[in-house]
Design a protein around this motif. Structure first.
Motif, PDB file in Angstrom:
ATOM      1  N   VAL A 169       0.858  -1.193   0.000  1.00 27.02           N
ATOM      2  CA  VAL A 169       0.000   0.000   0.000  1.00 27.02           C
ATOM      3  C   VAL A 169       0.890   1.237   0.000  1.00 27.02           C
ATOM      4  N   ILE A 194      -0.772  -1.491  -5.851  1.00 28.02           N
ATOM      5  CA  ILE A 194      -1.267  -2.411  -4.827  1.00 28.02           C
ATOM      6  C   ILE A 194      -0.989  -3.833  -5.248  1.00 28.02           C
ATOM      7  N   LEU A 235      -3.636  -6.482   2.432  1.00 26.60           N
ATOM      8  CA  LEU A 235      -3.270  -5.076   2.483  1.00 26.60           C
ATOM      9  C   LEU A 235      -2.944  -4.609   3.895  1.00 26.60           C
TER      10      LEU A 235
END
Length: 530
Positions: free
Chosen positions: A286, A516, A522
């Protein structure tokens, strides 16, 4: 010849080591290959509802949502929608059973438009009357509609170079054996030619992926045909098999994982010992999305300007090439350096990443993670056997509860990093978190501050009342976003830059996107430190 002595040790040609922008394919070309056989129009669930959703309806909704995401976040990508096993035919090759869907003046493979999304979302209402559905490969017929569909999709992706464009074919179907009604030598020949067609497309740089839909009472069997078509074996098949009970909810996530491709940041040489060195790829997790870089435009034509740098001799005024030697003033003396000598001076280590030792995971604190980490995964592209060595190191670190301490030889910022092994996590819908290591950049000693504590008495410190605390709690509960995903929203700053119009003599910003690694969790990098 007048050069800048202060910039002698600045290599203008080197890229930033930690630049997380895409360095590989900067554009995607995707062909959605949708099965339109009558089996796709059967109910996808066994529930007794008034209106049951069909497999075809599920696929149309998933592709529509994907196009909406692309038109906002990846507006330069090009897509094409192609149906196979149809009554009508519409393609440049005039192949039977293949219909390329398009609207207006848009090319068959072009950027997604609002009209395309609007019309395609309602295609189910008029599909049978305008395009029609038919059974695929039937007995007694030499017509191979799947072969024709792959041929048409390959022709749609013929433009663009594979070095700068990522070309993919996504197949949607709930038929695991398209040659089930054919027997004998005819079936063997059709399977062979279809698989060979897929291999020829892959040799040209095209990626073929399958998004299967399982029947309510049986699982999609990849081993019958499609595993050989896309080149899967062993455990790789499981990630392509969403469960029958969760297929409607899981299909959107499966498609998002296929669309959001893993973007490799750079390739590193990982030195385990002096004699053992492996190759690993780093992926960005991220990162904050920054506004696009400025683009200078010509004041008359509004065309982009290209900046060039030239060296001019101070004595003769002649145009010089890039100098092979540079100098630095030292004690009123000119010290000359060659380009090779400068690169050797700036070289911190012989390898990008060098293993120093191991420490217990308890030694790694949460405040050590001061900047976004990277995810590393082995590669056998240049050094054969890197995956085997990486797996042995990875499994030992998980078994002993250790993290690896390594030296990251970045010329601009050499520092220590912590390599934390992550175990693979799978579910019925496929792989949730891949195996690999998180590279956490450890801080320098002056990066950790110990602020002074200022103690105040109870009379001086402001205190919230019970009613204020209750209202604050209610406010926090209401701002919780349900089922939030970073892929659902474009960067507001980039969206504002996108709608600005170019003005003569000024500059405008371009649209950027988040880098990403979709198939990696994440939030895992923060949880590992806890």
């Amino acid at each position: 010849m007048d050069l800048d002595p202060e910039g002698i040790f600045r290599d203008d040609s080197d890229e930033d080591e930690d630049n997380v922008q895409e360095r590989e394919a900067n554009k995607d070309m995707v062909v959605y290959l949708v099965d339109a056989s009558p089996k796709m129009f059967t109910p996808a669930t066994t529930q007794d509802n008034e209106k049951q959703e069909t497999y075809f309806h599920t696929i149309v909704n998933c592709i529509t949502e994907s196009l909406k995401t692309q038109i906002i976040g990846r507006s330069y990508d090009e897509v094409a929608i192609c149906f196979f096993n149809t009554k009508e035919k519409k393609n440049l090759q005039d192949s039977a059973g293949v219909y390329v869907y398009n609207v207006g003046d848009r090319e068959q493979l072009d950027r997604p438009t609002a009209k395309l999304i609007k019309d395609f979302s309602c295609i189910e209402d008029s599909f049978m009357s305008t395009i029609g559905s038919r059974f695929g490969i039937t007995a007694g017929s030499r017509e191979n509609t799947l072969y024709n569909a792959l041929w048409v999709a390959q022709a749609l992706l013929r433009k663009g170079s594979v070095k700068t464009v990522s070309k993919r074919i996504l197949i949607f179907t709930n038929e695991d054996d398209p040659f089930g009604t054919v027997t004998g030598a005819v079936k063997t020949d059709m399977i062979r030619t279809t698989i060979q067609r897929a291999k020829d497309a892959q040799d040209l740089g095209l990626s073929i992926e399958l998004l299967p839909l399982s029947q309510p009472d049986e699982q999609f069997d990849m081993s019958l045909f499609y595993a050989d078509l896309i080149g899967l074996d062993g455990d790789e098949i499981t990630e392509y098999l969403p469960s029958a009970g969760d297929k409607l909810e899981d299909m959107a996530n499966q498609l998002r994982k296929r669309i959001m491709r893993k973007r490799r940041v750079k390739t590193l040489s990982f030195a385990i010992t002096n004699d053992v060195c492996i190759e690993v790829n780093t992926y960005a997790l991220v990162r904050p999305t920054t506004p696009g870089k400025i683009t200078w435009l010509d004041s008359l034509s509004n065309l982009p300007l290209k900046a060039e740098r030239s060296f001019i001799c101070n004595d003769t005024g002649a145009l010089l090439q890039d100098p092979q030697t540079r100098f630095q003033m030292y004690n009123d003396t000119i010290v000359k350096f060659s380009v090779l000598e400068l690169s050797e001076v700036k070289r911190v280590a012989s390898h990008h990443l060098r293993l120093l030792g191991f420490k217990p995971l308890d030694c790694l604190k949460d405040y050590h993670n001061l900047r976004p980490s990277a995810f590393i995964y082995p590669s056998d592209e240049r050094i054969f056997g890197s995956t085997r060595v990486f797996v042995a190191l990875h499994s030992s670190m998980l078994r002993l509860g250790r993290f690896a301490l390594a030296f990251y030889g970045n010329p601009t910022r050499p520092q220590l990093v912590a390599l934390v092994a992550q175990e693979e996590v799978t579910s019925s819908g496929g792989q949730l978190e891949p195996p690999g290591m998180h590279m956490i950049y450890l801080p320098y000693s002056d990066d950790i501050r110990y602020p002074e504590e200022f103690h105040v008495t109870s009379d001086d410190a402001p205190r919230a009342t019970n009613e204020q605390i209750k209202k604050a709690l209610n406010l926090l509960k209401r701002i919780d976003l349900k089922k939030f995903s970073a892929c659902q929203f474009a960067n507001p700053d980039a969206a504002l830059m996108k709608i600005r119009r170019p003005i003569a003599g000024t500059f405008f910003g371009g649209l950027h996107k988040c880098s990403i690694f979709e198939e990696c969790s994440l939030h895992k990098r923060c949880c590992l430190l806890g």
